[in-house]
Design an enzyme around this catalytic site. Structure first.
Site, short mmCIF file in Angstrom:
data_model
loop_
_atom_site.label_atom_id
_atom_site.label_comp_id
_atom_site.label_asym_id
_atom_site.label_seq_id
_atom_site.Cartn_x
_atom_site.Cartn_y
_atom_site.Cartn_z
N ASP A 126 -11.48 -3.67 -6.48
CA ASP A 126 -10.36 -4.58 -6.69
C ASP A 126 -10.50 -5.32 -8.01
OD1 ASP A 126 -8.98 -4.16 -4.20
OD2 ASP A 126 -10.56 -5.27 -3.20
N ASP A 180 -5.11 -0.18 2.55
CA ASP A 180 -6.31 -0.02 3.37
C ASP A 180 -5.88 0.27 4.80
OD1 ASP A 180 -8.57 -1.35 5.20
OD2 ASP A 180 -9.47 -0.71 3.31
N ARG A 218 -5.90 7.87 -0.82
CA ARG A 218 -5.83 7.27 -2.16
C ARG A 218 -6.66 8.02 -3.18
NH1 ARG A 218 -8.89 1.52 -1.79
NH2 ARG A 218 -7.97 1.35 -3.86
#
Length: 638
Positions: free
Chosen positions: A554, A465, A449
């Site tokens: 997040d 993840d 990522r």
């Protein structure tokens, strides 16, 4: 006989008025001044693809689409962009701004301006790296000498900035310097060179700012049609039936006590009449915030950011000598046009005027567009949500490449998606997850990522993840949902925020509930443009905070997307998984630090998250029908 004479006289008067109209009598109401073309940019009006949804309200021949709007010759001096600014000093076409230190005591507004500039991606502490030297005009008393900066050099590549109207002429020669001033007079403003700022009210917020006040699509039956900005401050309601009431506030009838509003009270009216005197310019922002369409009565000051903002979509110019006729024309305006004008006031307020920081950043963005020339923001980006400050031209100059213009352009994102999988240094490769993702017909590539952004060649990103567990059907359906909502985040695992009265701050919960406001990036789709915004637009302090607390990533990405779109994320079904030995049914969830939400809200200046109860499921999801009729069959398997 007398009756025949009266009819003849009436016909003659009617014919004379028609004759004057055909000769070019100015219209009673006309749109505010359109934006002027940027220096070096291609001129002409864009072709709006959503014309069927919201028709144009300009008269035929008034604003031809392919003709450049008329420009006004500068009357405040001989300087213009080509003669008095050297863009060659801007390395690689990028704007870097150095701010001169204050020579004496500074006010609170100066501290706010300096803080806003330092948070900007354009700021530099080295004058050698800068191609624009910014001089903050001090709040000096009338007649007091203003010290000239040491590197003045006649004002070339300088910007003199003042968020308040100058009480007196400058006590030093501006020379070749640009001026960014609040509500500058039209006879001294130099179009395409100076920058017109709004006249700020007292205690304007540094960041965030209060939201717009328009809460309904149509005027409330009890809402006043007209409100008049008074010279001494505040607002006063104005009737439409009295021919004896003038714009200067002198009326034959007495006003009721409840018809006058205080200085800090926002007007509750459909149209806000702003007289021509300069003191009324400070009421302009109040009208925008209230969703009250500004009606400028023969204004003698330049509208803020008129170089890029198309004020024809949000304001009206009227003749102050015809109060009764203007009031009647406003009363007869079609509701669809009134709604379009009011909606645009809310967008402009939120995008450019709700805080000192947005005003400063908009000023710098205008200068950057002048330097960029043909690579500058098109008018579509300046005048449509989310605005030019959130559409970085370094990403693309085409609106179709951004996630929030597809509806207006009549397009949708093309291609598949890139899967970005975060794997710890000591963790094993998630082969099962890679197989499930690679099995999707829409997957174009998979990588870590944090690979450089240039390696991502698809609009859609699936952030994962290593511990995440997804099936191919779940990935396929989530991608189809994202294709229909490319400006939003689409995810599987959710969290929600709430106000904790006991702690006096924001809290969050990861418990399963009907309401949510965030999706976890451990399994979520979003547009690749948000990587660019995350890297180049967010303040360094927020990115550092997220790096120090992995769970805050997040929260930060959800804050960013919500601040841009003003919309919540979308949840899609996530198949039931067998819980691990620990009994935790959601092993992928890594809760953020308890203070993360509050720190992010402080960094943004407000709480941008929006709550939702919407979850999108496939057709026939868990319906008692044959499984052969269902496209995403594995979604219902345990």
């Amino acid at each position: 006989m007398k009756s025949w004479r009266r009819k003849s006289l009436w016909l003659a008067l009617s014919a004379s008025w028609l004759f004057l109209f055909l000769l070019g009598l100015p219209p009673l109401l006309r749109p505010a001044v359109p934006p002027r073309p940027l220096p070096g940019a291609p001129e002409g009006w864009p072709h709006w693809l959503d014309a069927e949804l919201l028709p144009s309200y300009s008269q035929p021949g008034e604003l031809p689409e392919d003709a450049a709007p008329p420009t006004r010759a500068p009357s405040g001096g001989g300087c213009n962009w080509g003669a008095c600014f050297d863009p060659s000093q801007c390395r690689c076409g990028g704007l870097k701004v150095f701010v001169y230190p204050a020579a004496g005591p500074t006010s609170e507004i100066h501290h706010q301006i300096l803080a806003s500039l330092q948070r900007s991606r354009y700021h530099t502490f080295s004058p050698r790296e800068a191609c624009l030297l910014l001089f903050l005009s001090p709040d000096a008393p009338t007649g007091a000498p203003i010290p000239v900066p040491a590197q003045w050099d006649g004002g070339k590549n300088h910007l003199v900035l003042s968020l308040h109207p100058a009480p007196c002429p400058k006590t030093f020669q501006l020379g070749q310097a640009m001026v960014a001033e609040a509500s500058p007079p039209v006879d001294t403003f130099r179009p395409g060179f100076d920058v017109a700022l709004p006249c700020l009210p007292e205690a304007h917020p540094l960041q965030g700012g209060a939201p717009g006040q328009l809460r309904q699509h149509s005027p409330h039956p009890a809402e006043t049609l007209l409100a008049l900005a008074e010279e001494r401050g505040g607002w006063r309601t104005v009737g439409t039936n009295s021919s004896a009431c003038h714009w200067d506030g002198r009326c034959e009838q007495d006003l009721a006590p409840n018809q006058t509003l205080g200085r800090a009270t926002l007007p509750r009216a459909t149209f806000c009449l702003i007289p021509s005197h300069h003191s009324a310019a400070s009421r302009f922002l109040q009208a925008l915030q209230a969703g009250c369409v500004p009606v400028l009565l023969s204004p003698r000051w330049e509208l803020p950011f008129s170089e890029v903002i198309d004020w024809t979509k949000a304001a009206i110019v009227a003749d102050e000598r015809l109060p009764v006729q203007v009031a009647a024309a406003l009363q007869q305006m079609p509701p669809a046009r009134v709604l379009a004008l009011r909606q645009q006031t809310q967008f402009l307020w939120d995008a450019y005027f709700s805080s000192v920081e947005k005003i400063i950043h908009t000023t710098l963005e205008i200068i950057q567009d002048r330097i960029s020339g043909v690579s500058a923001h098109p008018s579509l980006m300046w005048n449509n949500p989310p605005g030019a400050l959130l559409a970085l031209p370094t990403f693309s100059t085409s609106p179709q490449d951004y996630p929030f213009y597809h509806l207006q352009q009549g397009s949708r994102p093309m291609g598949g998606f890139s899967a970005l999988i975060q794997v710890g240094a000591s963790a094993q490769l998630p082969l099962k997850l890679i197989q499930a993702v690679a099995g999707s017909q829409h997957c174009a590539q998979a990588s870590d990522r944090f690979f450089p952004h240039s390696t991502i060649n698809t609009d859609a990103i699936l952030s994962l993840d290593a511990h995440c567990s997804l099936s191919t059907s779940e990935v396929d359906f989530a991608f189809v949902v994202w294709q229909n909502f490319p400006e939003r985040m689409v995810g599987f695992l959710t969290m929600s925020h709430f106000w904790d009265s006991a702690r006096g701050g924001w809290g969050y919960t990861a418990e399963k509930a009907n309401e949510f406001s965030m999706v976890l990036t451990s399994a979520a789709f979003y547009h690749r443009y948000y990587h660019t915004l995350f890297t180049h637009s967010l303040p360094r302090a927020l990115r550092t905070l997220a790096d120090g607390a992995p769970g805050c990533v997040d929260v930060l990405l959800n804050f960013l997307v919500a601040a841009v779109t003003k919309l919540p994320p979308i949840k899609v079904p996530y198949g039931t998984r067998a819980p691990p030995a620990s009994g935790d049914p959601r092993p992928e969830l890594q809760p953020p630090d308890p203070d993360c939400v509050n720190l992010m809200a402080a960094g943004f200046g407000h709480m941008p998250l929006v709550s939702s109860r919407l979850r999108l499921d496939p057709v026939l999801f868990k319906d008692p029908v044959s499984v052969l009729r269902k496209k995403y069959r594995s979604l219902e398997k345990p």
